[in-house]
Design an enzyme around this catalytic site. Structure first.
Site, PDB file in Angstrom:
ATOM      1  N   ARG A  26      -0.185   4.389  -0.681  1.00  0.00           N
ATOM      2  CA  ARG A  26      -0.984   5.611  -0.635  1.00  0.00           C
ATOM      3  C   ARG A  26      -0.521   6.567   0.470  1.00  0.00           C
ATOM      4  O   ARG A  26      -0.087   6.131   1.533  1.00  0.00           O
ATOM      5  CB  ARG A  26      -2.459   5.270  -0.432  1.00  0.00           C
ATOM      6  CG  ARG A  26      -3.098   4.607  -1.633  1.00  0.00           C
ATOM      7  CD  ARG A  26      -4.511   4.156  -1.333  1.00  0.00           C
ATOM      8  NE  ARG A  26      -4.542   3.086  -0.335  1.00  0.00           N
ATOM      9  CZ  ARG A  26      -5.653   2.499   0.083  1.00  0.00           C
ATOM     10  NH1 ARG A  26      -6.837   2.912  -0.387  1.00  0.00           N
ATOM     11  NH2 ARG A  26      -5.596   1.525   0.972  1.00  0.00           N
ATOM     12  N   ASP A  41       0.864  -1.184   0.000  1.00  0.00           N
ATOM     13  CA  ASP A  41       0.000   0.000   0.000  1.00  0.00           C
ATOM     14  C   ASP A  41       0.897   1.229   0.000  1.00  0.00           C
ATOM     15  O   ASP A  41       1.574   1.514   0.991  1.00  0.00           O
ATOM     16  CB  ASP A  41      -0.923   0.001   1.222  1.00  0.00           C
ATOM     17  CG  ASP A  41      -2.028   1.054   1.137  1.00  0.00           C
ATOM     18  OD1 ASP A  41      -1.860   2.031   0.381  1.00  0.00           O
ATOM     19  OD2 ASP A  41      -3.054   0.894   1.822  1.00  0.00           O
TER      20      ASP A  41
END
Length: 212
Positions: free
Chosen positions: A140, A138
């Site tokens: 983000r 991930d």
């Protein structure tokens, strides 16, 4: 201080520039579409409904997902969550949805996401597929989302999310989380394995999967 630390220490409003504010009628209801440029030059948008307040604003920070949001992919729950969040905000009478571009495939990009989906069809789960491609699980970052909320005058949110890490990042960037509001959509045969991986390996709060 590293370059990334210097960016992280910028005042939140400094990471985004408001460019436009206009009315946007949708099938869910009428919103203000507030457009921004973030520090990378990426275009971002917040949909604002009703009279939002400084504290406890119902908020969805939604990661861009072309396959789910636009094409209606049943591999993930993104499109259903987007619709449900907009409906919930309108039902509430006020709230914000920030649509974060640059978050496609949890930040790895569209083509890499498609490669990861192919690996999932071959048997890997969504975590191991990213690892097999040499990519983050991930990638983000929510600094721009926090900057947009700060620009809108929002200091704390009731966050429509099942992802505690999203709440942790917003808190890190100065947005208080007064409540984590579940945004649960029924799984389907295509999405069930993907959602279970998110619950079991990424700590997403998905209690509705227990009987699925």
């Amino acid at each position: 201080m590293t370059a990334s630390e210097a960016v992280e220490n910028l005042p939140h409003r400094a990471v985004v520039e408001r460019v436009v504010d206009t009315r946007l009628p949708t099938r869910h209801g009428t919103f203000r579409a507030v457009g921004y440029l973030d520090r990378t030059g990426t275009e971002q948008v917040a949909l604002v409904h009703g009279e939002i307040t400084e504290l406890g604003t119902l908020t969805r920070v939604h990661s861009e997902c072309l396959t789910g949001d636009v094409f209606g992919s049943t591999h993930c729950e993104c499109g259903d969550q987007l619709d449900a969040a907009l409906d919930r905000i309108v039902e509430e009478g006020a709230g914000v949805l920030i649509y974060v571009q640059g978050h496609e495939g949890r930040g790895i990009g569209l083509l890499a996401k498609l490669k990861a989906m192919r690996l999932q069809d071959e048997g890997l789960d969504t975590v191991d597929a990213n690892v097999a491609l040499g990519l983050p699980i991930d990638a983000r970052d929510y600094h721009s989302a926090a900057g947009i909320l700060a620009d809108l005058g929002v200091r704390s949110v009731r966050l429509l999310s099942n992802n505690p890490e999203k709440a942790n990042q917003l808190t890190r960037y100065g947005i208080r989380i007064s409540e984590l509001v579940p945004l649960l959509v029924p799984p389907n045969p295509e999405s069930l394995r993907y959602l279970r991986t998110k619950a079991e390996r990424m700590d997403h709060l998905l209690p509705h999967l227990s009987g699925a």
